[in-house]
Design an enzyme around this catalytic site. Sequence first.
Site, PDB file in Angstrom:
ATOM      1  N   LYS A 154       0.837  -1.205   0.000  1.00 46.51           N
ATOM      2  CA  LYS A 154       0.000   0.000   0.000  1.00 46.51           C
ATOM      3  C   LYS A 154       0.871   1.254   0.000  1.00 46.51           C
ATOM      4  O   LYS A 154       1.562   1.546   0.967  1.00 46.51           O
ATOM      5  CB  LYS A 154      -0.891   0.037   1.246  1.00 46.51           C
ATOM      6  CG  LYS A 154      -1.970   1.114   1.123  1.00 46.51           C
ATOM      7  CD  LYS A 154      -2.558   1.520   2.434  1.00 46.51           C
ATOM      8  CE  LYS A 154      -1.831   2.642   3.107  1.00 46.51           C
ATOM      9  NZ  LYS A 154      -1.784   3.898   2.353  1.00 46.51           N
ATOM     10  N   GLY A 207       6.690   4.829   8.538  1.00 45.30           N
ATOM     11  CA  GLY A 207       5.831   5.998   8.695  1.00 45.30           C
ATOM     12  C   GLY A 207       6.063   6.632  10.054  1.00 45.30           C
ATOM     13  O   GLY A 207       7.136   6.492  10.642  1.00 45.30           O
ATOM     14  N   SER A 208       5.048   7.306  10.550  1.00 44.48           N
ATOM     15  CA  SER A 208       5.197   8.042  11.800  1.00 44.48           C
ATOM     16  C   SER A 208       5.214   7.090  12.995  1.00 44.48           C
ATOM     17  O   SER A 208       4.644   5.999  12.956  1.00 44.48           O
ATOM     18  CB  SER A 208       4.037   9.031  11.943  1.00 44.48           C
ATOM     19  OG  SER A 208       2.816   8.317  11.932  1.00 44.48           O
ATOM     20  N   THR A 209       5.860   7.529  14.058  1.00 41.39           N
ATOM     21  CA  THR A 209       5.927   6.725  15.283  1.00 41.39           C
ATOM     22  C   THR A 209       4.521   6.514  15.850  1.00 41.39           C
ATOM     23  O   THR A 209       4.194   5.424  16.329  1.00 41.39           O
ATOM     24  CB  THR A 209       6.853   7.413  16.306  1.00 41.39           C
ATOM     25  OG1 THR A 209       8.183   7.416  15.755  1.00 41.39           O
ATOM     26  CG2 THR A 209       6.884   6.688  17.637  1.00 41.39           C
ATOM     27  N   VAL A 211       1.541   6.246  14.254  1.00 41.04           N
ATOM     28  CA  VAL A 211       0.819   5.157  13.562  1.00 41.04           C
ATOM     29  C   VAL A 211       1.545   3.832  13.776  1.00 41.04           C
ATOM     30  O   VAL A 211       0.906   2.792  13.942  1.00 41.04           O
ATOM     31  CB  VAL A 211       0.646   5.482  12.055  1.00 41.04           C
ATOM     32  CG1 VAL A 211      -0.003   4.319  11.325  1.00 41.04           C
ATOM     33  CG2 VAL A 211      -0.189   6.740  11.865  1.00 41.04           C
ATOM     34  N   GLY A 212       2.876   3.864  13.827  1.00 35.89           N
ATOM     35  CA  GLY A 212       3.647   2.635  14.055  1.00 35.89           C
ATOM     36  C   GLY A 212       3.258   1.944  15.343  1.00 35.89           C
ATOM     37  O   GLY A 212       3.170   0.704  15.404  1.00 35.89           O
ATOM     38  N   GLU A 229       9.797   1.092  10.696  1.00 31.07           N
ATOM     39  CA  GLU A 229      10.783   2.161  10.439  1.00 31.07           C
ATOM     40  C   GLU A 229      10.051   3.462  10.691  1.00 31.07           C
ATOM     41  O   GLU A 229       9.173   3.838   9.915  1.00 31.07           O
ATOM     42  CB  GLU A 229      11.284   2.107   8.989  1.00 31.07           C
ATOM     43  CG  GLU A 229      12.019   0.836   8.617  1.00 31.07           C
ATOM     44  CD  GLU A 229      13.418   0.727   9.214  1.00 31.07           C
ATOM     45  OE1 GLU A 229      13.839   1.637   9.961  1.00 31.07           O
ATOM     46  OE2 GLU A 229      14.079  -0.281   8.952  1.00 31.07           O
ATOM     47  N   CYS A 263      13.352  10.870   7.280  1.00 36.77           N
ATOM     48  CA  CYS A 263      13.462  10.386   8.658  1.00 36.77           C
ATOM     49  C   CYS A 263      14.892  10.484   9.167  1.00 36.77           C
ATOM     50  O   CYS A 263      15.120  10.517  10.365  1.00 36.77           O
ATOM     51  CB  CYS A 263      12.964   8.958   8.741  1.00 36.77           C
ATOM     52  SG  CYS A 263      13.719   7.906   7.513  1.00 36.77           S
ATOM     53  N   GLU A 356      10.179  16.033  15.558  1.00 37.43           N
ATOM     54  CA  GLU A 356      10.521  15.741  14.165  1.00 37.43           C
ATOM     55  C   GLU A 356       9.646  16.644  13.294  1.00 37.43           C
ATOM     56  O   GLU A 356       8.488  16.335  13.012  1.00 37.43           O
ATOM     57  CB  GLU A 356      10.223  14.274  13.828  1.00 37.43           C
ATOM     58  CG  GLU A 356      10.648  13.927  12.418  1.00 37.43           C
ATOM     59  CD  GLU A 356      10.156  12.576  11.931  1.00 37.43           C
ATOM     60  OE1 GLU A 356       8.992  12.238  12.155  1.00 37.43           O
ATOM     61  OE2 GLU A 356      10.956  11.872  11.299  1.00 37.43           O
TER      62      GLU A 356
HETATM   63  P1  NAD Z   1       2.035   8.042   8.363  1.00 32.40           P
HETATM   64  O1  NAD Z   1       2.348   7.275   9.592  1.00 32.40           O
HETATM   65  O2  NAD Z   1       0.951   9.045   8.447  1.00 32.40           O
HETATM   66  O3  NAD Z   1       1.632   7.072   7.159  1.00 32.40           O
HETATM   67  C1  NAD Z   1       2.484   6.056   6.707  1.00 32.40           C
HETATM   68  C2  NAD Z   1       1.667   5.010   5.966  1.00 32.40           C
HETATM   69  O4  NAD Z   1       0.816   4.354   6.905  1.00 32.40           O
HETATM   70  C3  NAD Z   1       0.762   5.573   4.881  1.00 32.40           C
HETATM   71  O5  NAD Z   1       0.731   4.674   3.791  1.00 32.40           O
HETATM   72  C4  NAD Z   1      -0.587   5.606   5.574  1.00 32.40           C
HETATM   73  O6  NAD Z   1      -1.652   5.518   4.675  1.00 32.40           O
HETATM   74  C5  NAD Z   1      -0.516   4.370   6.442  1.00 32.40           C
HETATM   75  N1  NAD Z   1      -1.423   4.369   7.609  1.00 32.40           N
HETATM   76  C6  NAD Z   1      -1.918   5.435   8.274  1.00 32.40           C
HETATM   77  N2  NAD Z   1      -2.756   5.024   9.252  1.00 32.40           N
HETATM   78  C7  NAD Z   1      -2.768   3.678   9.226  1.00 32.40           C
HETATM   79  C8  NAD Z   1      -3.425   2.671  10.002  1.00 32.40           C
HETATM   80  N3  NAD Z   1      -4.229   2.980  11.011  1.00 32.40           N
HETATM   81  N4  NAD Z   1      -3.207   1.384   9.687  1.00 32.40           N
HETATM   82  C9  NAD Z   1      -2.374   1.035   8.691  1.00 32.40           C
HETATM   83  N5  NAD Z   1      -1.733   1.944   7.905  1.00 32.40           N
HETATM   84  C10 NAD Z   1      -1.913   3.250   8.185  1.00 32.40           C
HETATM   85  O7  NAD Z   1       3.419   8.685   7.914  1.00 32.40           O
HETATM   86  P2  NAD Z   1       3.703   9.671   6.707  1.00 32.40           P
HETATM   87  O8  NAD Z   1       3.237  11.023   7.127  1.00 32.40           O
HETATM   88  O9  NAD Z   1       3.221   9.101   5.416  1.00 32.40           O
HETATM   89  O10 NAD Z   1       5.307   9.602   6.643  1.00 32.40           O
HETATM   90  C11 NAD Z   1       6.115  10.408   7.425  1.00 32.40           C
HETATM   91  C12 NAD Z   1       6.710   9.640   8.601  1.00 32.40           C
HETATM   92  O11 NAD Z   1       7.414   8.499   8.143  1.00 32.40           O
HETATM   93  C13 NAD Z   1       7.720  10.438   9.380  1.00 32.40           C
HETATM   94  O12 NAD Z   1       7.503  10.317  10.762  1.00 32.40           O
HETATM   95  C14 NAD Z   1       9.043   9.798   9.006  1.00 32.40           C
HETATM   96  O13 NAD Z   1      10.074   9.956   9.944  1.00 32.40           O
HETATM   97  C15 NAD Z   1       8.664   8.396   8.816  1.00 32.40           C
HETATM   98  N6  NAD Z   1       9.652   7.700   7.983  1.00 32.40           N
HETATM   99  C16 NAD Z   1      10.499   6.783   8.567  1.00 32.40           C
HETATM  100  C17 NAD Z   1      11.448   6.152   7.801  1.00 32.40           C
HETATM  101  C18 NAD Z   1      12.390   5.126   8.397  1.00 32.40           C
HETATM  102  O14 NAD Z   1      12.928   4.362   7.639  1.00 32.40           O
HETATM  103  N7  NAD Z   1      12.569   5.075   9.684  1.00 32.40           N
HETATM  104  C19 NAD Z   1      11.549   6.421   6.447  1.00 32.40           C
HETATM  105  C20 NAD Z   1      10.684   7.350   5.894  1.00 32.40           C
HETATM  106  C21 NAD Z   1       9.724   7.967   6.690  1.00 32.40           C
END
Ligand code: NAD
Length: 454
Positions: A154, A207-209, A211-212, A229, A263, A356
Site C-alpha cells: 500500500k 511511517g510516523s511513530t 501510527v507505528g 521504520e 526520517c 521531528e
Molecule cells: P504516516 O504514519 O501518516 O503514514 C504512513 C503510511 O501508513 C501511509 O501509507 C498511511 O496511509 C498508512 N497508515 C496510516 N494510518 C494507518 C493505520 N491505522 N493502519 C495502517 N496503515 C496506516 O506517515 P507519513 O506522514 O506518510 O510519513 C512520514 C513519517 O514516516 C515520518 O515520521 C518519518 O520519519 C517516517 N519515515 C520513517 C522512515 C524510516 O525508515 N525510519 C523512512 C521514511 C519515513
Amino acid sequence: MTTFEVINPATEEVVRSVGLTSAEETDAAIARAHAAYPAWRAVAPGDRARLLRRFADAVDADIENLAKLEVANAGHTIGNARWEAGNVRDVLTYYSASPERLSGKQIPVPGGVNMTFHEPLGVVGVIVPWNFPMPIAGWGFAPALAAGNTVVLKPAELTPLTAIRLGELAREAGIPEDVFQVLPGKGSVVGQRFVDHPAVRKVVFTGSTEVGKQIMAGCAAQVKRVTLELGGKNANIVFADADLEKAAATAPYGVFDNAGQDCCARSLILVQASVYEKFMELLEPAVNGVVVGDPRLEMTEMGPLISAGHHAKVSSYVDDSAPVAFRGSAPLGPGYWFPPTVVTPPDLRHPLASDEIFGPVVAVVPFEEEADAVTMANHTEYGLSGSIWTRDVGRAFRVARGVEAGNLSVNSHSSVRYWTPFGGFKQSGLGRELGPDALDAFTETKNVFISTEE
Ligand code: NAD
C-alpha cells in the site's frame, strides 16, 4: 469506486485521479496473494532469481519515466528521483542473489543429523509513507519476494503513482500478477486490513511513530511479525577539531535534502561552543546557496513540501516568535514552498530542538564537552541516525558507540546504503531493513532433526 486526486506539490495542479481500494477489495487481493503463495515459494531458486533480475532490468529501462512521475507526484528533484528509481533497481538486483544462497545450517548433535531451513512467511503487507515512495517500497518487496513470500503493497494516499508503475513493471517482467499487488488506498482501510487479516503474516511499516505504535498493537493480537521504520530527530555533532568548512558546507544537505522530509534528516546541529560563532558564519552562505525551485530542473537542490496540510504543520513551528537565525529563499506563487530555515532554540526542551518537524528547519545548539554532546544527542525518544564531525579517530569511535541510533556517519551525512543494515533504536523502529541479513526478517527458521539410530 472512490478516487483520490493526486496533486503536483510544485504547481498545485491535479496530476491524475487514482481509485482507492476498499476493504472488500483488499480482502480479495489478500486472498489471491494467499492462493498464489504455494506456487511462488515452489519456484526453483534460480528461476525466482531470474525473475527478480528481469524486474530490475524493467525498472532500469523505465528510470526516466519513474523519475518524472515522482517529480510530478512528490515534488522530488529530478536528480533525487533518478537516484530513487535506481535504488529500486539496485535493491532488486542485490536480493536477486539471495534465493540461490538462502542456506540453513547443519548443526552437530548426538544421535542424528540436524538442519535448519529459512521458510518464507506467506503474504507480507508493506505499508509505505509519502516521503520516499520508491526506495521504501523496494526495501520491503524485494527481499520479501526473494525469500518466497507474496506481497501486497500500500503506497501512501498522496504518492501512489510510482508504486502503481512498479506493479506494472513487475508484471511485464513475468512476476505473476497475484505475487506482487499494489493497492492504493487509505491507511485506515487498506493498511488496517493488512494488520487485521489473518492471512497476512507480516507487516512492514514505514511511517510516523504514532501510527507505528498502533500497527504494533494491532499486530500483537495475532503475534503477527512486524518491522517498523519510524520517525527521527537526528543530531549532527560538530566538534571544534573538525574540518569546519566542510562540516558547514555539507550541513544544509544533511537536513534540507527532500525538503527535510527525511526520517534521517540531521535536523539538530550540536556545535562545540568554542567554534559556534565561526560555524554559524560559515553556515549562513551555505544555506543561502541551496537552490530551491522547480524540481524538474537539473540544477535544483530542493523542491516543495508534499501538501498544503504538511506546509501548515511545518509553518506552525516557525511563527513570528520563533528564534530564526537566518533563512534561504523559496519561490513565490503556487506550490507548497518553504525556505531553508535555521533556528537557535534556547535549549533541547524547545519543540524546535525535540520534535521531528519533517521540513526544511534545522536547530543549532551549542555544547561544551564530548560527554555533553552524547547526552544531548540522546535526549530524544528517537534513535535513527546522526553524523559526527571530528578529526580525532578515537573520539569518532567513542561518540559513534555512545549515540543511541541505528545509523551513524563520521565526516559524512549518508545513512542509507543498500549493502548495510538500516533501522532505528528506541522509538525510531523495530528490526532492520537492507544489508546482507534482510531475508531473516522475511523468513522463519525451521529446525529439523533426523535420527540416524538403527
Ligand atoms: P504516516 O504514519 O501518516 O503514514 C504512513 C503510511 O501508513 C501511509 O501509507 C498511511 O496511509 C498508512 N497508515 C496510516 N494510518 C494507518 C493505520 N491505522 N493502519 C495502517 N496503515 C496506516 O506517515 P507519513 O506522514 O506518510 O510519513 C512520514 C513519517 O514516516 C515520518 O515520521 C518519518 O520519519 C517516517 N519515515 C520513517 C522512515 C524510516 O525508515 N525510519 C523512512 C521514511 C519515513
